[in-house]
Design a protein around this motif. Structure first.
Motif, PDB file in Angstrom:
ATOM      1  N   LEU A 104       0.844  -1.187   0.000  1.00  0.00           N
ATOM      2  CA  LEU A 104       0.000   0.000   0.000  1.00  0.00           C
ATOM      3  C   LEU A 104       0.880   1.237   0.000  1.00  0.00           C
ATOM      4  O   LEU A 104       1.868   1.307   0.746  1.00  0.00           O
ATOM      5  CB  LEU A 104      -0.923   0.034   1.226  1.00  0.00           C
ATOM      6  CG  LEU A 104      -2.224  -0.780   1.170  1.00  0.00           C
ATOM      7  CD1 LEU A 104      -1.939  -2.266   1.042  1.00  0.00           C
ATOM      8  CD2 LEU A 104      -3.068  -0.522   2.411  1.00  0.00           C
ATOM      9  N   ALA A 126      -1.939  -1.451  -3.970  1.00  0.00           N
ATOM     10  CA  ALA A 126      -2.969  -0.429  -3.872  1.00  0.00           C
ATOM     11  C   ALA A 126      -2.299   0.935  -3.909  1.00  0.00           C
ATOM     12  O   ALA A 126      -1.560   1.297  -2.999  1.00  0.00           O
ATOM     13  CB  ALA A 126      -3.770  -0.594  -2.581  1.00  0.00           C
ATOM     14  N   VAL A 142      -8.686  -0.905   3.221  1.00  0.00           N
ATOM     15  CA  VAL A 142      -8.190  -1.439   1.952  1.00  0.00           C
ATOM     16  C   VAL A 142      -7.837  -2.921   2.073  1.00  0.00           C
ATOM     17  O   VAL A 142      -8.213  -3.740   1.230  1.00  0.00           O
ATOM     18  CB  VAL A 142      -6.976  -0.630   1.466  1.00  0.00           C
ATOM     19  CG1 VAL A 142      -6.336  -1.294   0.251  1.00  0.00           C
ATOM     20  CG2 VAL A 142      -7.395   0.795   1.120  1.00  0.00           C
ATOM     21  N   THR A 243      -6.503   1.020  -8.014  1.00  0.00           N
ATOM     22  CA  THR A 243      -6.898   2.151  -7.178  1.00  0.00           C
ATOM     23  C   THR A 243      -7.948   1.665  -6.198  1.00  0.00           C
ATOM     24  O   THR A 243      -9.018   1.218  -6.615  1.00  0.00           O
ATOM     25  CB  THR A 243      -7.464   3.302  -8.028  1.00  0.00           C
ATOM     26  OG1 THR A 243      -6.477   3.718  -8.967  1.00  0.00           O
ATOM     27  CG2 THR A 243      -7.854   4.479  -7.145  1.00  0.00           C
ATOM     28  N   PRO A 244      -7.682   1.682  -4.903  1.00  0.00           N
ATOM     29  CA  PRO A 244      -8.621   1.114  -3.928  1.00  0.00           C
ATOM     30  C   PRO A 244      -9.889   1.955  -3.779  1.00  0.00           C
ATOM     31  O   PRO A 244      -9.903   3.153  -4.087  1.00  0.00           O
ATOM     32  CB  PRO A 244      -7.809   1.116  -2.626  1.00  0.00           C
ATOM     33  CG  PRO A 244      -6.842   2.243  -2.792  1.00  0.00           C
ATOM     34  CD  PRO A 244      -6.485   2.253  -4.253  1.00  0.00           C
TER      35      PRO A 244
END
Length: 401
Positions: A104, A126, A142, A243-244
């Motif tokens: 992330l 992400a 996420v 793209t979260p």
């Protein structure tokens, strides 16, 4: 309970949380109750009942794959992330499944490539401006969404400040267990269970914990315990960048500014040379010698739990089961007897030099080189020698290679 209570007070006496009070000769259970059940067994008229919640599990066959959380800060991959990739690779191979690194951040594409080279089959990356700086709400949401969709059977997280915050939040969200601060991981292949070992009761015993009915099986793993994965430039894998589903409203606590402390944290896990002091120093003044020797050798200062408990040095220097696990190329133990809790944190060092006036000290059993004598006599001579004799300095550096 009030109508049948005989007011004997036995439940009050056995309650370990002071959660029962006597009111008009009747027992009243307060909000302090943790439902431990001690009062149920003690009640002579059996008027206290404990309602057991029905155990909820999942279909464990729906969950497959090993995940590791690849923690990064300011675009740099933490060492513990590389260690987890190495350990996750072993577990995934044993279970004949895929290893996935969960990354992330914002614009850290190069880290995704590195994770593949270190051994990940897949990288779930992400990418969002909202993930550039760690927030509990953002990262939890996420990762929870990914777990809910893909269903991994194992997830490993580094026991860093961030990992210790993130792990419990994720496990609570997905209703699974979490074994914190693990120092060893094994696999029960027949049942596909992760055997999670961690110190308990102040490091006096090791507990192995399983999570049979819920998934994923989650652990936070102490940095420095596992070996780093080997980098392979030719290795290939799949990077899934997305793209979260995350917006600013999902993050309740926002990071306005990051202010770093004036005093840098001791990076024991990354040090190649560590000079540690123990109870044999006698007092906090002894650490001045330890610091001088560490400086001469280009290393950092470590300590035993006894010295930390005595207030001679900060906890960040502690080596052992309840401190940090290290594996430097050179470890110098000064006035350390060698309790099993301390040995567990440093016995994998490449070269161990022990200085102790007790020739029967357990530390000598794991030491490659031992010096029997008073640290207050030996250390000043050693420091002086390092000042004046280049050959000795070169010898110590050679040991650290």
């Amino acid at each position: 309970m009030e109508l049948k209570c005989i007011g004997c007070g036995k439940c009050v006496r056995v309650c370990p949380f002071d959660a029962i009070e006597m009111n008009d000769k009747k027992a009243k259970i307060t909000e302090k109750c943790t439902a431990c059940g001690q009062c149920v067994e003690a009640c002579p008229v059996k008027v206290i009942e404990k309602e057991e919640a029905k155990k909820r599990g999942v279909n464990v066959d729906e969950y497959r794959g090993v995940w590791v959380f690849a923690e990064q800060r300011e675009g740099n991959l933490l060492n513990v992330a590389i260690e987890l990739v190495g350990e996750g690779r072993k577990i995934a191979d044993a279970l004949e499944t895929e290893l996935t690194a969960v990354l992330l951040g914002n614009k850290v594409d190069d880290l995704a490539e590195k994770l593949v080279k270190y051994g990940a089959d897949k990288v779930l990356y992400a990418d969002s401006e909202l993930l550039e700086v760690y927030t509990t709400d953002g990262y939890t949401k996420v990762i929870y969404d990914m777990i809910d969709e893909i269903k991994p059977e194992i997830m490993l997280i580094g026991a860093t400040n961030i990992g210790r915050d993130l792990g419990p939040r994720i496990s609570a969200r997905v209703h699974t267990g979490l074994t914190a601060d693990c120092t060893r991981l094994d696999v029960d292949l027949e049942n596909r269970r992760l055997m999670q070992t961690r110190p308990a009761f102040g490091g006096n015993l090791m507990a192995t914990i399983i999570c049979p009915d819920h998934r994923p099986q989650m652990s936070t793993v102490r940095p420095g315990v596992m070996e780093k994965a080997k980098y392979d430039e030719n290795r290939t894998g799949e990077i899934i960048k997305f793209t979260p589903n995350l917006n600013s409203e999902d993050i309740k606590a926002k990071v306005i500014e990051v202010v770093k402390g004036g005093k840098a944290e001791v990076q024991l896990e990354e040090a190649k040379i560590i000079v540690s002091g123990g109870r044999g120093l006698g007092n906090t003044e002894g650490f001045k010698l330890i610091e001088d020797l560490a400086k001469k050798l280009g290393g950092v200062v470590g300590a035993s739990r006894a010295t930390v408990d005595a207030g001679w040095i900060e906890h960040g220097h502690q080596v052992g089961q309840t401190g940090k696990t290290v594996r430097p190329t050179l470890y110098v133990a000064c006035g350390i007897s060698g309790a099993i809790q301390h040995l567990a944190g440093m016995q994998d060092s490449k070269v161990i030099v022990a200085i102790n006036k007790d020739p029967n000290a357990p530390i000598f059993k794991v030491a490659d080189y031992g010096i029997v004598g008073d640290v207050y006599e030996i250390l000043p001579e050693l420091i002086e020698a390092l000042d004046n004799v280049d050959d000795i300095m070169d010898a110590f550096k050679e040991l650290a290679k």
